[in-house]
Design a protein around this motif. Structure first.
Motif, PDB file in Angstrom:
ATOM      1  N   LEU A  39      50.137  52.913  49.379  1.00 37.98           N
ATOM      2  CA  LEU A  39      48.984  52.642  48.517  1.00 37.98           C
ATOM      3  C   LEU A  39      48.846  51.143  48.292  1.00 37.98           C
ATOM      4  O   LEU A  39      49.830  50.450  48.080  1.00 37.98           O
ATOM      5  N   GLY A  40      47.612  50.665  48.321  1.00 31.06           N
ATOM      6  CA  GLY A  40      47.349  49.270  48.003  1.00 31.06           C
ATOM      7  C   GLY A  40      47.358  49.082  46.497  1.00 31.06           C
ATOM      8  O   GLY A  40      47.023  49.995  45.743  1.00 31.06           O
ATOM      9  N   TYR A  41      47.774  47.903  46.061  1.00 32.89           N
ATOM     10  CA  TYR A  41      47.784  47.616  44.631  1.00 32.89           C
ATOM     11  C   TYR A  41      47.361  46.178  44.373  1.00 32.89           C
ATOM     12  O   TYR A  41      47.371  45.338  45.263  1.00 32.89           O
ATOM     13  N   LEU A  42      46.988  45.929  43.136  1.00 28.95           N
ATOM     14  CA  LEU A  42      46.747  44.574  42.641  1.00 28.95           C
ATOM     15  C   LEU A  42      47.801  44.302  41.581  1.00 28.95           C
ATOM     16  O   LEU A  42      48.058  45.152  40.726  1.00 28.95           O
ATOM     17  N   GLN A  43      48.417  43.152  41.633  1.00 28.84           N
ATOM     18  CA  GLN A  43      49.373  42.730  40.605  1.00 28.84           C
ATOM     19  C   GLN A  43      48.573  41.880  39.629  1.00 28.84           C
ATOM     20  O   GLN A  43      48.193  40.761  39.955  1.00 28.84           O
ATOM     21  N   ILE A  44      48.279  42.431  38.450  1.00 27.36           N
ATOM     22  CA  ILE A  44      47.446  41.755  37.455  1.00 27.36           C
ATOM     23  C   ILE A  44      48.275  41.539  36.195  1.00 27.36           C
ATOM     24  O   ILE A  44      48.761  42.513  35.604  1.00 27.36           O
ATOM     25  N   ASN A  45      48.442  40.279  35.821  1.00 34.12           N
ATOM     26  CA  ASN A  45      49.231  39.937  34.624  1.00 34.12           C
ATOM     27  C   ASN A  45      50.593  40.628  34.617  1.00 34.12           C
ATOM     28  O   ASN A  45      51.020  41.174  33.606  1.00 34.12           O
ATOM     29  N   GLY A  46      51.240  40.668  35.769  1.00 33.04           N
ATOM     30  CA  GLY A  46      52.581  41.232  35.874  1.00 33.04           C
ATOM     31  C   GLY A  46      52.646  42.745  36.006  1.00 33.04           C
ATOM     32  O   GLY A  46      53.721  43.316  36.055  1.00 33.04           O
ATOM     33  N   THR A  47      51.496  43.417  36.063  1.00 34.75           N
ATOM     34  CA  THR A  47      51.459  44.874  36.157  1.00 34.75           C
ATOM     35  C   THR A  47      50.842  45.303  37.480  1.00 34.75           C
ATOM     36  O   THR A  47      49.772  44.811  37.849  1.00 34.75           O
ATOM     37  N   GLN A  48      51.512  46.207  38.188  1.00 29.84           N
ATOM     38  CA  GLN A  48      50.927  46.753  39.414  1.00 29.84           C
ATOM     39  C   GLN A  48      49.860  47.767  39.021  1.00 29.84           C
ATOM     40  O   GLN A  48      50.125  48.688  38.239  1.00 29.84           O
ATOM     41  N   MET A  49      48.659  47.580  39.557  1.00 31.58           N
ATOM     42  CA  MET A  49      47.538  48.469  39.277  1.00 31.58           C
ATOM     43  C   MET A  49      47.042  49.056  40.590  1.00 31.58           C
ATOM     44  O   MET A  49      46.814  48.324  41.555  1.00 31.58           O
ATOM     45  N   PHE A  50      46.864  50.383  40.626  1.00 35.11           N
ATOM     46  CA  PHE A  50      46.454  51.082  41.832  1.00 35.11           C
ATOM     47  C   PHE A  50      45.030  51.603  41.675  1.00 35.11           C
ATOM     48  O   PHE A  50      44.622  51.995  40.581  1.00 35.11           O
ATOM     49  N   ALA A  51      44.277  51.623  42.783  1.00 39.09           N
ATOM     50  CA  ALA A  51      42.907  52.129  42.763  1.00 39.09           C
ATOM     51  C   ALA A  51      42.948  53.644  42.577  1.00 39.09           C
ATOM     52  O   ALA A  51      43.558  54.364  43.369  1.00 39.09           O
ATOM     53  N   LEU A  52      42.318  54.122  41.523  1.00 38.50           N
ATOM     54  CA  LEU A  52      42.323  55.543  41.222  1.00 38.50           C
ATOM     55  C   LEU A  52      41.687  56.347  42.354  1.00 38.50           C
ATOM     56  O   LEU A  52      42.137  57.449  42.672  1.00 38.50           O
ATOM     57  N   ALA A  53      40.672  55.796  42.998  1.00 40.93           N
ATOM     58  CA  ALA A  53      40.014  56.488  44.114  1.00 40.93           C
ATOM     59  C   ALA A  53      41.006  56.770  45.244  1.00 40.93           C
ATOM     60  O   ALA A  53      41.035  57.872  45.803  1.00 40.93           O
ATOM     61  N   LYS A  78      44.989  56.019  30.512  1.00 40.07           N
ATOM     62  CA  LYS A  78      43.681  55.363  30.556  1.00 40.07           C
ATOM     63  C   LYS A  78      43.564  54.575  31.852  1.00 40.07           C
ATOM     64  O   LYS A  78      44.520  53.941  32.288  1.00 40.07           O
ATOM     65  N   SER A  79      42.400  54.624  32.440  1.00 43.81           N
ATOM     66  CA  SER A  79      42.145  53.776  33.606  1.00 43.81           C
ATOM     67  C   SER A  79      41.285  52.608  33.136  1.00 43.81           C
ATOM     68  O   SER A  79      40.658  52.670  32.082  1.00 43.81           O
ATOM     69  N   ARG A  80      41.283  51.557  33.917  1.00 43.94           N
ATOM     70  CA  ARG A  80      40.475  50.393  33.571  1.00 43.94           C
ATOM     71  C   ARG A  80      39.569  50.058  34.747  1.00 43.94           C
ATOM     72  O   ARG A  80      39.976  50.149  35.896  1.00 43.94           O
ATOM     73  N   ARG A  81      38.342  49.695  34.453  1.00 46.69           N
ATOM     74  CA  ARG A  81      37.371  49.343  35.481  1.00 46.69           C
ATOM     75  C   ARG A  81      37.725  47.975  36.049  1.00 46.69           C
ATOM     76  O   ARG A  81      38.046  47.058  35.302  1.00 46.69           O
ATOM     77  N   LYS A 102      32.016  50.412  42.453  1.00 48.72           N
ATOM     78  CA  LYS A 102      32.880  50.291  41.293  1.00 48.72           C
ATOM     79  C   LYS A 102      34.201  50.985  41.583  1.00 48.72           C
ATOM     80  O   LYS A 102      34.312  51.769  42.518  1.00 48.72           O
ATOM     81  N   CYS A 103      35.187  50.667  40.772  1.00 51.77           N
ATOM     82  CA  CYS A 103      36.510  51.233  40.986  1.00 51.77           C
ATOM     83  C   CYS A 103      37.284  51.184  39.682  1.00 51.77           C
ATOM     84  O   CYS A 103      37.127  50.261  38.892  1.00 51.77           O
ATOM     85  N   SER A 104      38.114  52.190  39.469  1.00 52.79           N
ATOM     86  CA  SER A 104      38.996  52.215  38.308  1.00 52.79           C
ATOM     87  C   SER A 104      40.424  51.981  38.764  1.00 52.79           C
ATOM     88  O   SER A 104      40.806  52.361  39.877  1.00 52.79           O
ATOM     89  N   LEU A 105      41.205  51.374  37.894  1.00 55.37           N
ATOM     90  CA  LEU A 105      42.601  51.067  38.196  1.00 55.37           C
ATOM     91  C   LEU A 105      43.511  51.811  37.240  1.00 55.37           C
ATOM     92  O   LEU A 105      43.166  52.027  36.079  1.00 55.37           O
ATOM     93  N   ILE A 106      44.693  52.187  37.738  1.00 52.79           N
ATOM     94  CA  ILE A 106      45.701  52.866  36.942  1.00 52.79           C
ATOM     95  C   ILE A 106      47.024  52.126  37.142  1.00 52.79           C
ATOM     96  O   ILE A 106      47.331  51.700  38.255  1.00 52.79           O
ATOM     97  N   SER A 107      47.780  51.958  36.082  1.00 57.16           N
ATOM     98  CA  SER A 107      49.038  51.209  36.180  1.00 57.16           C
ATOM     99  C   SER A 107      50.097  52.021  36.922  1.00 57.16           C
ATOM    100  O   SER A 107      50.020  53.253  37.004  1.00 57.16           O
ATOM    101  N   LYS A 108      51.101  51.319  37.430  1.00 59.47           N
ATOM    102  CA  LYS A 108      52.179  51.983  38.156  1.00 59.47           C
ATOM    103  C   LYS A 108      52.937  52.946  37.244  1.00 59.47           C
ATOM    104  O   LYS A 108      53.273  54.056  37.645  1.00 59.47           O
ATOM    105  N   ALA A 109      53.188  52.541  36.002  1.00 62.89           N
ATOM    106  CA  ALA A 109      53.900  53.411  35.061  1.00 62.89           C
ATOM    107  C   ALA A 109      53.118  54.703  34.823  1.00 62.89           C
ATOM    108  O   ALA A 109      53.692  55.801  34.821  1.00 62.89           O
ATOM    109  N   ASP A 110      51.797  54.576  34.635  1.00 62.05           N
ATOM    110  CA  ASP A 110      50.964  55.760  34.435  1.00 62.05           C
ATOM    111  C   ASP A 110      50.905  56.609  35.697  1.00 62.05           C
ATOM    112  O   ASP A 110      50.919  57.845  35.629  1.00 62.05           O
ATOM    113  N   LEU A 111      50.866  55.962  36.857  1.00 57.22           N
ATOM    114  CA  LEU A 111      50.847  56.693  38.122  1.00 57.22           C
ATOM    115  C   LEU A 111      52.134  57.488  38.302  1.00 57.22           C
ATOM    116  O   LEU A 111      52.102  58.651  38.719  1.00 57.22           O
ATOM    117  N   GLU A 112      53.269  56.888  37.971  1.00 56.75           N
ATOM    118  CA  GLU A 112      54.547  57.594  38.080  1.00 56.75           C
ATOM    119  C   GLU A 112      54.595  58.797  37.142  1.00 56.75           C
ATOM    120  O   GLU A 112      55.075  59.871  37.520  1.00 56.75           O
TER     121      GLU A 112
END
Length: 125
Positions: A39-53, A78-81, A102-112
């Protein structure tokens, strides 16, 4: 913008200022294998965020989306846009379709937590 990849787990370097430090509000992208799926992710402010789609289409493809939504509600996930820059990066690393607006993001902790909660729902791979 160009992407650099190292092996199967590539990284896109975060933009740097002249001091060599990442600029505030910037992020970098990469890939992580979760449950055997890259899965692709973005590292935003120290948090891995994954595309919910991508999570829904690749990781939970055999589970109805309404079931996933209910699980997310139960777990208080919660997901974030994502913003336009983040969306373009996700398109570049092929985590979301190029036609996505558009796309929503979910954190790695929430994904786990979601993966753990949904283990009993999906057929064994």
């Amino acid at each position: 913008m160009f992407l650099t990849c190292e092996g199967t787990l590539g990284m896109v370097p975060a933009p740097m200022d002249f001091s060599g430090e990442p600029r505030p509000g910037d992020f970098h992208a990469g890939y992580q294998e979760i449950e055997g799926i890259n899965l692709g992710y973005l590292q935003i402010n120290g948090t891995q965020m994954f595309a919910l789609a991508q999570v829904l289409s690749d990781l939970f493809k055999d589970i109805p989306r309404t079931t996933i939504s209910k699980k997310m509600e139960t777990l208080k996930i919660k997901s974030r846009r994502c913003d336009l820059k983040e969306l373009r990066t996700l398109k570049a690393i092929r985590s979301v379709p190029t036609r996505a607006v558009k796309c929503s993001l979910i954190s790695k902790a929430d994904l786990e937590a979601l993966c753990t909660s949904c283990k009993s729902l999906s057929p064994r791979r």
